[in-house]
Structure formats: C-alpha cells, structure tokens
Design a protein around this motif. Structure first.
Motif, PDB file in Angstrom:
ATOM      1  N   ILE A  60       0.105 -13.910  11.787  1.00 33.76           N
ATOM      2  CA  ILE A  60      -0.054 -14.776  10.677  1.00 33.76           C
ATOM      3  C   ILE A  60       0.140 -16.125  11.008  1.00 33.76           C
ATOM      4  O   ILE A  60       1.452 -16.466  11.119  1.00 33.76           O
ATOM      5  CB  ILE A  60       0.363 -14.119   9.327  1.00 33.76           C
ATOM      6  N   ALA A  61      -0.477 -17.185  10.922  1.00 31.44           N
ATOM      7  CA  ALA A  61      -0.188 -18.470  11.292  1.00 31.44           C
ATOM      8  C   ALA A  61       0.677 -19.085   9.877  1.00 31.44           C
ATOM      9  O   ALA A  61       0.515 -18.559   8.830  1.00 31.44           O
ATOM     10  CB  ALA A  61      -1.459 -19.486  11.436  1.00 31.44           C
ATOM     11  N   GLN A  62       1.693 -19.741  10.008  1.00 31.48           N
ATOM     12  CA  GLN A  62       2.400 -20.158   8.965  1.00 31.48           C
ATOM     13  C   GLN A  62       1.754 -20.673   7.962  1.00 31.48           C
ATOM     14  O   GLN A  62       2.124 -20.185   6.763  1.00 31.48           O
ATOM     15  CB  GLN A  62       3.430 -20.929   9.524  1.00 31.48           C
ATOM     16  N   PRO A  63       0.668 -21.708   7.745  1.00 34.37           N
ATOM     17  CA  PRO A  63       0.084 -21.998   6.620  1.00 34.37           C
ATOM     18  C   PRO A  63      -0.461 -20.735   6.006  1.00 34.37           C
ATOM     19  O   PRO A  63      -0.807 -20.934   4.461  1.00 34.37           O
ATOM     20  CB  PRO A  63      -1.167 -22.914   7.389  1.00 34.37           C
ATOM     21  N   ASP A  64      -1.010 -19.751   6.655  1.00 29.52           N
ATOM     22  CA  ASP A  64      -1.454 -18.687   5.989  1.00 29.52           C
ATOM     23  C   ASP A  64      -0.364 -17.597   5.473  1.00 29.52           C
ATOM     24  O   ASP A  64      -0.877 -16.746   4.854  1.00 29.52           O
ATOM     25  CB  ASP A  64      -2.619 -17.890   6.772  1.00 29.52           C
ATOM     26  N   PHE A  65       0.930 -17.825   5.858  1.00 29.33           N
ATOM     27  CA  PHE A  65       1.806 -16.792   5.414  1.00 29.33           C
ATOM     28  C   PHE A  65       2.442 -17.168   4.092  1.00 29.33           C
ATOM     29  O   PHE A  65       3.434 -18.003   3.919  1.00 29.33           O
ATOM     30  CB  PHE A  65       2.873 -17.025   6.513  1.00 29.33           C
ATOM     31  N   THR A  66       1.595 -16.553   3.285  1.00 34.73           N
ATOM     32  CA  THR A  66       2.057 -16.700   1.673  1.00 34.73           C
ATOM     33  C   THR A  66       2.627 -15.363   1.051  1.00 34.73           C
ATOM     34  O   THR A  66       2.297 -14.400   1.678  1.00 34.73           O
ATOM     35  CB  THR A  66       0.654 -17.267   0.783  1.00 34.73           C
ATOM     36  N   PRO A  67       3.282 -15.344   0.040  1.00 35.39           N
ATOM     37  CA  PRO A  67       3.586 -14.258  -0.709  1.00 35.39           C
ATOM     38  C   PRO A  67       2.089 -13.326  -1.062  1.00 35.39           C
ATOM     39  O   PRO A  67       2.482 -12.117  -0.515  1.00 35.39           O
ATOM     40  CB  PRO A  67       4.298 -14.655  -1.899  1.00 35.39           C
ATOM     41  N   ASP A  68       1.174 -13.719  -1.359  1.00 36.08           N
ATOM     42  CA  ASP A  68       0.180 -13.189  -1.478  1.00 36.08           C
ATOM     43  C   ASP A  68      -0.608 -12.553  -0.319  1.00 36.08           C
ATOM     44  O   ASP A  68      -0.788 -11.265  -0.236  1.00 36.08           O
ATOM     45  CB  ASP A  68      -1.392 -13.772  -2.405  1.00 36.08           C
ATOM     46  N   ARG A  69      -0.652 -13.167   0.671  1.00 42.90           N
ATOM     47  CA  ARG A  69      -1.188 -12.503   2.025  1.00 42.90           C
ATOM     48  C   ARG A  69       0.050 -11.354   2.498  1.00 42.90           C
ATOM     49  O   ARG A  69      -0.604 -10.438   2.873  1.00 42.90           O
ATOM     50  CB  ARG A  69      -1.267 -13.644   3.212  1.00 42.90           C
ATOM     51  N   LEU A  70       1.137 -11.591   2.612  1.00 45.28           N
ATOM     52  CA  LEU A  70       2.236 -10.907   3.123  1.00 45.28           C
ATOM     53  C   LEU A  70       2.174  -9.516   2.363  1.00 45.28           C
ATOM     54  O   LEU A  70       1.980  -8.498   2.744  1.00 45.28           O
ATOM     55  CB  LEU A  70       3.519 -11.457   3.155  1.00 45.28           C
ATOM     56  N   ALA A  71       2.114  -9.939   0.875  1.00 47.48           N
ATOM     57  CA  ALA A  71       2.240  -8.548   0.216  1.00 47.48           C
ATOM     58  C   ALA A  71       0.845  -7.791   0.231  1.00 47.48           C
ATOM     59  O   ALA A  71       0.978  -6.283   0.311  1.00 47.48           O
ATOM     60  CB  ALA A  71       2.089  -8.956  -1.398  1.00 47.48           C
ATOM     61  N   ALA A  72      -0.176  -8.294   0.411  1.00 44.68           N
ATOM     62  CA  ALA A  72      -1.503  -7.599   0.976  1.00 44.68           C
ATOM     63  C   ALA A  72      -1.276  -6.926   2.085  1.00 44.68           C
ATOM     64  O   ALA A  72      -1.704  -5.643   2.324  1.00 44.68           O
ATOM     65  CB  ALA A  72      -2.591  -8.610   1.059  1.00 44.68           C
ATOM     66  N   GLU A  73      -0.836  -7.463   3.201  1.00 43.81           N
ATOM     67  CA  GLU A  73      -0.640  -6.767   4.588  1.00 43.81           C
ATOM     68  C   GLU A  73       0.271  -5.455   4.383  1.00 43.81           C
ATOM     69  O   GLU A  73       0.026  -4.334   4.869  1.00 43.81           O
ATOM     70  CB  GLU A  73      -0.312  -7.917   5.692  1.00 43.81           C
ATOM     71  N   ILE A  74       1.460  -5.628   3.784  1.00 42.33           N
ATOM     72  CA  ILE A  74       2.529  -4.677   3.634  1.00 42.33           C
ATOM     73  C   ILE A  74       1.896  -3.636   2.786  1.00 42.33           C
ATOM     74  O   ILE A  74       1.984  -2.365   3.026  1.00 42.33           O
ATOM     75  CB  ILE A  74       3.776  -5.177   2.935  1.00 42.33           C
ATOM     76  N   SER A  75       1.061  -3.910   1.657  1.00 41.82           N
ATOM     77  CA  SER A  75       0.618  -2.862   0.873  1.00 41.82           C
ATOM     78  C   SER A  75      -0.353  -1.884   1.493  1.00 41.82           C
ATOM     79  O   SER A  75      -0.419  -0.672   1.488  1.00 41.82           O
ATOM     80  CB  SER A  75      -0.287  -3.394  -0.546  1.00 41.82           C
ATOM     81  N   ALA A  76      -1.298  -2.703   2.349  1.00 44.76           N
ATOM     82  CA  ALA A  76      -2.312  -2.031   3.188  1.00 44.76           C
ATOM     83  C   ALA A  76      -1.727  -1.104   4.270  1.00 44.76           C
ATOM     84  O   ALA A  76      -2.062   0.087   4.391  1.00 44.76           O
ATOM     85  CB  ALA A  76      -3.322  -2.752   3.959  1.00 44.76           C
ATOM     86  N   LEU A  77      -0.581  -1.441   4.766  1.00 47.38           N
ATOM     87  CA  LEU A  77      -0.069  -0.755   5.926  1.00 47.38           C
ATOM     88  C   LEU A  77       0.746   0.494   5.220  1.00 47.38           C
ATOM     89  O   LEU A  77       0.735   1.883   5.661  1.00 47.38           O
ATOM     90  CB  LEU A  77       0.872  -1.575   6.671  1.00 47.38           C
ATOM     91  N   ALA A  78       1.379   0.157   4.054  1.00 52.77           N
ATOM     92  CA  ALA A  78       1.996   1.323   3.406  1.00 52.77           C
ATOM     93  C   ALA A  78       1.098   2.506   3.059  1.00 52.77           C
ATOM     94  O   ALA A  78       1.585   3.617   2.952  1.00 52.77           O
ATOM     95  CB  ALA A  78       2.784   0.933   2.066  1.00 52.77           C
ATOM     96  N   ALA A  79      -0.168   2.157   2.579  1.00 54.91           N
ATOM     97  CA  ALA A  79      -1.048   3.091   2.087  1.00 54.91           C
ATOM     98  C   ALA A  79      -1.650   3.852   3.299  1.00 54.91           C
ATOM     99  O   ALA A  79      -2.459   4.882   3.030  1.00 54.91           O
ATOM    100  CB  ALA A  79      -2.086   2.517   1.312  1.00 54.91           C
ATOM    101  N   GLU A  80      -1.466   3.476   4.732  1.00 56.90           N
ATOM    102  CA  GLU A  80      -2.156   4.114   5.729  1.00 56.90           C
ATOM    103  C   GLU A  80      -0.790   4.193   6.762  1.00 56.90           C
ATOM    104  O   GLU A  80      -1.134   3.498   7.717  1.00 56.90           O
ATOM    105  CB  GLU A  80      -3.270   3.043   6.274  1.00 56.90           C
ATOM    106  N   PRO A  81      -0.128   5.045   6.600  1.00 59.45           N
ATOM    107  CA  PRO A  81       0.829   5.390   7.617  1.00 59.45           C
ATOM    108  C   PRO A  81       0.340   5.617   8.968  1.00 59.45           C
ATOM    109  O   PRO A  81       0.973   5.132   9.882  1.00 59.45           O
ATOM    110  CB  PRO A  81       1.445   6.668   6.997  1.00 59.45           C
TER     111      PRO A  81
END
Length: 367
Positions: free
Chosen positions: A314-335
């Motif tokens: 994730i490039a730093q300009p795209d590294f937002t709370p929304d983007r990070l939350a979405a990535e963590i949520s998706a990974l948590a749902a798919e072990p």
C-alpha cells in the motif's frame, strides 16, 4: 583464533540494516576459520552483536545530504579522510578481501581495497542498487544481491553479479524454524505493527483509526503488538484502552524475530532487512513503503513480496484507516488466505544466504 589466519574486512553503515547481514557473514566466516573485522562509522559503537570495540575500525564518512557547496565540500572532506584511514588499515591489516554492505561508510574501505589490489565484494540488500553501491559497482570484483533481477538490465555488471539472498542473524534462522499457525475464523488474531526509525509515526497516525473501524466482534479477537514512539504512546494507548483491545506497545522490541514468527499478520515499512526477514520466516504482511526516497527502494522491495503473493503493498498516500481496516477485515475473514500468503512469502526466503555469500567471498579472494 590464530593471528596467521586470513583476515576479511567487512564494511557497513552503522545501522541495523547494514550491520545485521555483516554480522551474519562474519559468523559464517569465523566458523570457516577466518578472522574478521568491521569498518564502519561511529554509530556502530552502540551495536552489541558479534563485533566488539576491539574488532571495529571507525572510518570517517558522510552521506550526501544536500547539493549545497558547503554540504558537498564537507562530504568530500570526510570521505577523503575516511579513505586515508582506510589506506592505513589496508597497510596494517592486510586483508585478503573487503566486503561492503552498503551505506557511505563502505566507500573509503572499498576504494582503498581497489588501490591496494585487494578483491572487493559488495552486497546489495535492496531491489535496486543504493547510491554507495552504485558508485562502487563498476569498481568491485563481485556483486552479491539479496533479491533477483537487480542488475539484469545492466550487462556490464550482470556478469559479475550473483543472487545469494540476505545473510540472516541466528535469531532469524531460529524464528524461521517455526511453522506458520493459521488463525481460527473465530479465534485470536495476532497483529504486529512495526515502523522502525522512519515509520513508527505513520503507524501511530493510521493504525489506531483503522482498528477503531473494524467490526466490534474483531476487537475481542485481536492481540495487537505495536512499535510506538514515546511521544505518540499516550494517544495510541488511549484509543486501544477505549476499545478494550489487548495491546502491547513499546518503542523498541529487542526480540523482534520471535515476534515476527508468532504473529498472523505484520504491518510494516518495507526496508530490505524487514522484507528479507518476512520472507525467511514466511509471514504475511501489509507493507507501506517509505515515500520520497531517491531510489524508491522500499517500493521495489515490497513489490517483490507482493508479486510473489506474500504481501499487500500500500503506497503511503493510500494508507488510510479505511483502507487498512478493509484489508485486515478481509484477511481475518479468510484465514486460508493468510496461510497462502505465508507460504508464498516463504518461497522468496533464503536461509543459506550467509553460506552462499561466504562461498563467493572465498572464491573471489582466490582462497
């Protein structure tokens, strides 16, 4: 060790990213019966690894910090002074080879080695040559890289280049022996957030907000470990306390290799050492390259793991709370996706890099 044993001089900048691979090679060379010394800058005197003060030679050097005449003159003067010190080291130590690991403190010893006809080898940790190594590349006897393809577009250098990987400290090799344990869909999710000296601030700015945006059901599953600067500690801790997140916060983790191995997901900058360690241990990651560097080395480093499927870049300009939350949520749902990323990252790791680099050094030295 017998003082008649051949001496190999290692040269490295005084940061962990340069010193750790030098230490790993030093351990292997000593195992093979060689003597080793370290030429570096004064920062390394705080270092507590293989090299002690009586095996460290401090060489004056300076990074090119700006293009102003005064700054360039100062850099030139210190590098000239460092070369004079290094020439004296060549006369006194009579090394059979000099191995450089990047950073401006490697310039004087490698230049002095060339003037004395001593074989010089450089090791490049990043996916692109750093400025010091780029200057030395045409003057070195051999070039070793951590990652493949670094000099494929330069035929003049490709012929003397070999990919060996990043030499790993014993602590990383021990961590690499631990298999990735996939999280249960409803069980604990261990998240490690590290920033390093130039990254902890952005992690403090973004990660707490991202955690707050996760589904509350995920808060109780999270076991969070985060590197946080002292000046950011209170505001970061306040968010996690309010959300009742299980969080361990500290400015520095001395046992980072073990922590890398024990977590399900790592959020980090993408320095060469970090990327190599994630690959060696085989852990999934979300990588945020340090922006603004001349060589864009961290962006290229992260790209190697991302292309292999072991990381999300994730490039730093795209590294937002929304983007990070979405990535963590998706990974948590798919072990199973985390497990696949861990395996993909591991395919890029080389645990025998110190051995391979030692082989190259011995061969280049004609021993």
């Amino acid at each position: 060790m017998d003082n008649s044993s051949p001496l190999i001089l290692l040269a490295a900048g005084g940061t962990g990213g340069h010193l750790f691979p030098a230490e790993a090679l030093g351990v292997e060379l000593i195992r093979r019966g060689f003597r080793v010394r370290l030429a570096t800058d004064s920062r390394a005197l705080r270092y507590s690894g293989l090299f002690t003060r009586d095996t460290i030679d401090v060489v004056p050097s300076e990074t090119v910090r700006s293009r102003t005449p005064w700054s360039l003159a100062r850099t030139g003067f210190l590098l000239a002074a460092g070369t004079a010190v290094s020439l004296n080291l060549m006369r006194k130590l009579k090394p059979v080879a000099v191995v450089g690991f990047g950073g401006y403190p490697t310039l004087p010893p490698l230049l002095a080695a060339r003037l004395f006809g001593v074989p010089g080898i450089i090791h490049e940790a990043n996916a692109v040559l750093g400025r010091a190594n780029r200057f030395l590349s045409s003057r070195a006897s051999a070039i070793a890289t951590s990652l493949p393809g670094v000099l494929d577009r330069d035929p003049a250098l490709a012929g003397k280049t070999i990919t060996v990987g990043m030499p790993m400290r014993p602590a990383i090799l021990a961590a690499a022996a631990l298999k990735f344990a996939s999280p249960d869909a409803t069980g604990p999710l261990r998240l490690l957030v590290v920033g390093g000296s130039q990254g902890a601030r952005v992690m403090a700015d973004i990660v707490p907000g991202a955690i707050e945006k996760l589904e509350p059901a995920l808060w109780s599953r999270l076991i969070l470990t985060q590197q946080v600067r002292e000046e950011d500690m209170a505001r970061v801790r306040a968010v996690y306390d309010r959300l009742r997140i299980s969080a361990e916060l500290a400015p520095f983790f001395i046992d980072l290799p073990a922590r890398l191995a024990s977590n399900h997901l790592v959020v980090s900058r993408s320095g060469a050492g970090t990327v190599a360690e994630l690959a060696a241990i085989g852990r999934p990651s979300i990588l945020v390259p340090l922006p603004g560097s001349i060589d864009q080395d961290q962006f290229a480093n992260a790209g190697v793991l991302a292309q292999a499927g072991g990381a999300i870049r994730i490039a730093q300009p795209d590294f937002t709370p929304d983007r990070l939350a979405a990535e963590i949520s998706a990974l948590a749902a798919e072990p199973e996706r985390l497990t696949a990323m861990a395996a993909s990252a591991r395919t890029m790791g080389r645990l025998d890099a110190a051995d391979r680099l030692a082989d190259l050094v011995v061969k280049t030295a004609g021993l």
